[in-house]
Write a protein that holds these residues in place. Structure first.
Motif, PDB file in Angstrom:
ATOM      1  N   ALA A 175     -56.725  35.946 -98.138  1.00 24.03           N
ATOM      2  CA  ALA A 175     -56.819  37.321 -98.623  1.00 24.03           C
ATOM      3  C   ALA A 175     -55.618  38.143 -98.169  1.00 24.03           C
ATOM      4  N   CYS A 176     -55.169  37.914 -96.949  1.00 18.71           N
ATOM      5  CA  CYS A 176     -54.018  38.673 -96.440  1.00 18.71           C
ATOM      6  C   CYS A 176     -52.737  38.320 -97.203  1.00 18.71           C
ATOM      7  N   ILE A 177     -52.581  37.059 -97.593  1.00 16.44           N
ATOM      8  CA  ILE A 177     -51.419  36.664 -98.390  1.00 16.44           C
ATOM      9  C   ILE A 177     -51.427  37.395 -99.729  1.00 16.44           C
ATOM     10  N   CYS A 178     -52.587  37.430-100.369  1.00 12.42           N
ATOM     11  CA  CYS A 178     -52.705  38.142-101.650  1.00 12.42           C
ATOM     12  C   CYS A 178     -52.463  39.635-101.465  1.00 12.42           C
ATOM     13  N   PHE A 179     -53.013  40.176-100.387  1.00 21.69           N
ATOM     14  CA  PHE A 179     -52.859  41.607-100.121  1.00 21.69           C
ATOM     15  C   PHE A 179     -51.397  41.967 -99.884  1.00 21.69           C
ATOM     16  N   ALA A 180     -50.687  41.113 -99.150  1.00 18.96           N
ATOM     17  CA  ALA A 180     -49.262  41.345 -98.904  1.00 18.96           C
ATOM     18  C   ALA A 180     -48.475  41.331-100.213  1.00 18.96           C
ATOM     19  N   ALA A 181     -48.830  40.400-101.105  1.00 19.74           N
ATOM     20  CA  ALA A 181     -48.163  40.338-102.407  1.00 19.74           C
ATOM     21  C   ALA A 181     -48.428  41.599-103.227  1.00 19.74           C
ATOM     22  N   LEU A 182     -49.637  42.120-103.135  1.00 22.85           N
ATOM     23  CA  LEU A 182     -49.977  43.352-103.867  1.00 22.85           C
ATOM     24  C   LEU A 182     -49.138  44.530-103.378  1.00 22.85           C
ATOM     25  N   LEU A 183     -48.851  44.558-102.085  1.00 21.61           N
ATOM     26  CA  LEU A 183     -48.085  45.662-101.524  1.00 21.61           C
ATOM     27  C   LEU A 183     -46.584  45.507-101.753  1.00 21.61           C
ATOM     28  N   LEU A 184     -46.081  44.263-101.664  1.00 22.14           N
ATOM     29  CA  LEU A 184     -44.638  44.038-101.710  1.00 22.14           C
ATOM     30  C   LEU A 184     -44.087  43.885-103.130  1.00 22.14           C
ATOM     31  N   THR A 185     -44.882  43.354-104.044  1.00 18.57           N
ATOM     32  CA  THR A 185     -44.383  43.116-105.406  1.00 18.57           C
ATOM     33  C   THR A 185     -43.911  44.393-106.097  1.00 18.57           C
ATOM     34  N   PRO A 186     -44.677  45.486-106.078  1.00 18.28           N
ATOM     35  CA  PRO A 186     -44.185  46.715-106.733  1.00 18.28           C
ATOM     36  C   PRO A 186     -42.871  47.224-106.141  1.00 18.28           C
ATOM     37  N   LYS A 187     -42.639  46.927-104.869  1.00 19.23           N
ATOM     38  CA  LYS A 187     -41.428  47.421-104.209  1.00 19.23           C
ATOM     39  C   LYS A 187     -40.200  46.598-104.586  1.00 19.23           C
ATOM     40  N   PRO A 190     -40.752  45.381-109.411  1.00 22.08           N
ATOM     41  CA  PRO A 190     -41.613  46.403-110.029  1.00 22.08           C
ATOM     42  C   PRO A 190     -42.120  46.048-111.425  1.00 22.08           C
ATOM     43  N   LYS A 191     -41.439  45.165-112.133  1.00 20.97           N
ATOM     44  CA  LYS A 191     -41.852  44.815-113.486  1.00 20.97           C
ATOM     45  C   LYS A 191     -42.796  43.612-113.536  1.00 20.97           C
ATOM     46  N   VAL A 192     -43.086  43.025-112.393  1.00 23.50           N
ATOM     47  CA  VAL A 192     -43.967  41.861-112.323  1.00 23.50           C
ATOM     48  C   VAL A 192     -45.338  42.304-111.821  1.00 23.50           C
ATOM     49  N   PRO A 193     -46.433  41.883-112.473  1.00 24.26           N
ATOM     50  CA  PRO A 193     -47.781  42.273-112.031  1.00 24.26           C
ATOM     51  C   PRO A 193     -48.078  41.754-110.633  1.00 24.26           C
ATOM     52  N   GLY A 194     -48.366  42.648-109.719  1.00 23.04           N
ATOM     53  CA  GLY A 194     -48.649  42.268-108.343  1.00 23.04           C
ATOM     54  C   GLY A 194     -49.883  41.404-108.212  1.00 23.04           C
ATOM     55  N   GLY A 198     -50.013  37.816-106.416  1.00 32.88           N
ATOM     56  CA  GLY A 198     -50.923  37.631-105.291  1.00 32.88           C
ATOM     57  C   GLY A 198     -51.837  36.434-105.483  1.00 32.88           C
ATOM     58  N   ILE A 199     -52.382  36.282-106.687  1.00 34.39           N
ATOM     59  CA  ILE A 199     -53.285  35.163-106.947  1.00 34.39           C
ATOM     60  C   ILE A 199     -52.542  33.833-106.877  1.00 34.39           C
ATOM     61  N   ILE A 200     -51.357  33.785-107.483  1.00 41.93           N
ATOM     62  CA  ILE A 200     -50.597  32.532-107.491  1.00 41.93           C
ATOM     63  C   ILE A 200     -50.222  32.116-106.072  1.00 41.93           C
ATOM     64  N   PHE A 201     -49.647  33.010-105.300  1.00 39.31           N
ATOM     65  CA  PHE A 201     -49.190  32.660-103.951  1.00 39.31           C
ATOM     66  C   PHE A 201     -50.355  32.314-103.031  1.00 39.31           C
ATOM     67  N   SER A 202     -51.422  33.115-103.077  1.00 39.29           N
ATOM     68  CA  SER A 202     -52.552  32.850-102.189  1.00 39.29           C
ATOM     69  C   SER A 202     -53.284  31.573-102.581  1.00 39.29           C
TER      70      SER A 202
END
Length: 593
Positions: A175-187, A190-194, A198-202
């Motif tokens: 869950a933390c891996i997915c959560f980190a992706a949700l926070l870092l991807t928009p930064k 920005p054009k990739v769905p967080g 998150g789902i792919i990496f986790s």
């Protein structure tokens, strides 16, 4: 909105933009569709079916060019409650009935009425839903085993506490891996769905680093089948329909609010204008057909609609393409979705809850400490601790009561007299004093709606200022500031007129507006007063009133309430006589005026 208007000047370049935005939104919608479905207590594929069918139909038939429809977080508490109490099959019936209600709302042109739902109610239940969604994912985030879902918040929290010994550190890491992706991807991207990142990496981390250590969609719900289910008619018997009417009405109400709010957001972002009634019809059609394929209720999704616009959409074709993209992905890659850990879904839903919580508006309204704050807090608490149905009903009733109270406080009844120092001698309340008030003519200004909530204020104010009115000859009531009168207000007004007339007091009215006039004519009060006693302007009415007084009672009066009083009480000749007698004394300096 006409079809030609929806696709006016549409060309190949427009289709390319819609295709790109449709692909982007479709990719965003896949993890959300599964997550919302799981959180609602049904299998993840049902959320995907809803995304495909409802998404296409809402874009085809709706009233907004940019609306993206599908399952949403707002529906989770009500759908979960229905599934737990009545089962999945009855949820489909409730969704079907909700679709019929939405179509009827659109045909009856009730779209504009949704905006009259008070904002404290919508913010209150939205924030309450956010808390319910967030708390409902704690178990999956922690990887707790054997957690049973309950209808009420306290029972769910108690269940989580009891299951804490079964906490799974691998689930927390996933869950933390997915959560980190949700926070870092928009930064950084920005054009990739967080959510997709998150789902792919986790999921990959769970498969490679600790396989078989976390609960997945496949282990919890079985493999996701590729393609769409077959059309299946619902068991629409009387015994099945009746219990589902109330849940269906709540789904329809919530769906209409969500879809029209989303359409308003789209209008603000694009400068377009949606057709609210057509939007309700489109939502209704989607919710009638989607349950036939196993889909859950759908509505307009604000976040996905905003993503659609930001991605360059120009027409409803983008929404249609979004549904087709999801269909293609389900057909080709559905088996792989079964390996997604439930812990990967939890941060996505928690983020959705955080974003939909209206926390800033909630805090701002709470700080005002007004009646709206009370409505907000009550609706919020009832949404969290009871049911959404109870919260909306009580919230609306409480808001209505507070509205009536506020409107009743707006009504004022002031006794007034002309102010010689103002232009055109306008009548004002401060001119009435104990030494400056006509004993025979009373003028009142009524300001505000005269309805059931204000009727007691109206009656009490008149009684305090004139008593039984026996000392008066004429009462002039200025009604130019009364925009509305209901039958209760008319009854109190008629009672006042009858009471004054029984004391031989003439009642005259000035400035009566169309709606109160129409009502007074229907009830007979207009004829009771007499058409000759209605005037457009206060000045004409006052001249008529002064013509009705008994002049002999004016002799010796020193109130001088009106400019005509000097002549009526004989003070003019008396003043000249005093002036003649005092003239020699003034010249000698013995008297000064």
């Amino acid at each position: 909105m006409k079809w030609t208007g929806r696709y006016k000047n549409y060309n190949v370049q427009s289709f390319r933009k819609d295709l790109i935005s449709g692909c982007i939104v479709g990719i965003v919608a896949i993890p959300l569709g599964m997550a919302f479905s799981i959180a609602s207590g049904v299998k993840p594929e049902f959320g995907l079916y809803t995304t495909i069918i409802a998404g296409i139909l809402i874009s085809l038939c709706g009233g907004s060019k940019f609306q993206i429809g599908g399952p949403t977080g707002a529906f989770i508490p009500i759908l979960l409650a229905i599934v737990m109490q009545y089962g999945y099959k009855n949820l489909l019936i409730a969704g079907f009935l909700a679709g019929i209600f939405l179509v009827l709302m659109g045909l009856l042109r009730l779209g504009a009425l949704i905006k009259f739902i008070p904002r404290p109610v919508t913010i209150g239940f939205t924030a309450g839903i956010a808390v319910t969604i967030f708390s409902g994912q704690i178990g999956n985030f922690l990887g707790l085993r054997g957690v049973e879902r309950h209808e009420y918040f306290f029972e769910n929290m108690k269940e989580i506490v009891l299951r804490l010994p079964s906490i799974n550190m691998y689930s927390i890491l996933t869950a933390c891996i997915c959560f980190a992706a949700l926070l870092l991807t928009p930064k950084y991207l920005p054009k990739v769905p967080g959510s997709l990142v998150g789902i792919i990496f986790s999921t990959l981390a769970a498969l490679w680093l600790f396989p078989g250590k976390v609960t997945t969609i496949g282990s919890a719900y079985g493999d996701i089948p590729a393609g769409l289910p077959h059309l299946e008619m619902l068991p629409l018997t009387w015994d099945n329909i009746v219990p589902m009417v109330q849940p269906a009405l709540i789904i329809a109400l919530l769906g209409s609010i969500e879809s029209l709010l989303s359409a308003v957001v789209a209008d603000g972002m694009t400068g377009s204008r949606h057709d609210s009634n057509r939007e309700l019809i489109g939502q209704g059609i989607a919710n009638i057909i989607t349950p036939l394929f196993g889909g859950i209720p759908a509505t307009g999704a604000i976040a996905r609609t905003a993503t659609n616009i930001k991605s360059g959409a120009v027409s409803p074709m983008s929404g249609i393409m979004h549904g087709l993209v999801v269909l293609l992905i389900v057909v080709l890659f559905a088996p792989y979705a079964s390996t997604i850990p439930l812990a990967s879904m939890a941060p996505i839903l928690m983020m959705v809850a955080w974003n939909m919580s209206e926390r800033k508006a909630f805090a701002h309204m709470l700080k005002t400490r007004t009646g709206d704050s009370l409505v907000l807090l009550v609706t919020f608490l009832l949404t969290v601790f009871t049911t959404l149905t109870t919260a909306v009903e009580i919230g609306l009733v409480l808001a209505a009561v507070l509205f009536v109270k506020r409107m009743s406080e707006l009504l004022t009844v002031d006794k007034v007299l002309p102010d010689p120092s103002s232009s055109n001698e306008k009548v004002k309340a401060h001119m009435v004093t104990e030494d400056h008030d006509c004993p025979q003519v009373a003028i009142f200004t009524v300001d505000g709606p005269l309805f059931f909530g204000a009727s007691q204020t109206f009656e009490r104010n008149f009684h305090e200022q004139i008593g039984d009115g026996r000392h008066l000859h004429v009462v002039l009531i200025r009604m130019g500031k009364v925009p509305f009168m209901d039958t209760t207000g008319e009854a109190n007004f008629s009672g006042l007129v009858k009471k004054l007339q029984s004391s031989d007091v003439t009642v005259i009215v000035s400035g009566l507006r169309p709606q109160p006039r129409k009502l007074l004519k229907k009830t007979g009060c207009y004829n009771l007063i007499g058409e000759e006693h209605f005037f457009e302007h206060t000045g004409v009415a006052l001249n008529y009133a002064l013509g009705k007084i008994e002049s002999q009672k004016c002799q010796g009066c020193r109130h001088f309430a009106f400019r005509e009083c000097s002549k009526l009480c004989g003070a003019e000749s008396e003043r000249h006589a005093i002036s003649d007698l005092a003239g020699p004394l003034v010249r000698e300096g013995k008297v000064t005026f």
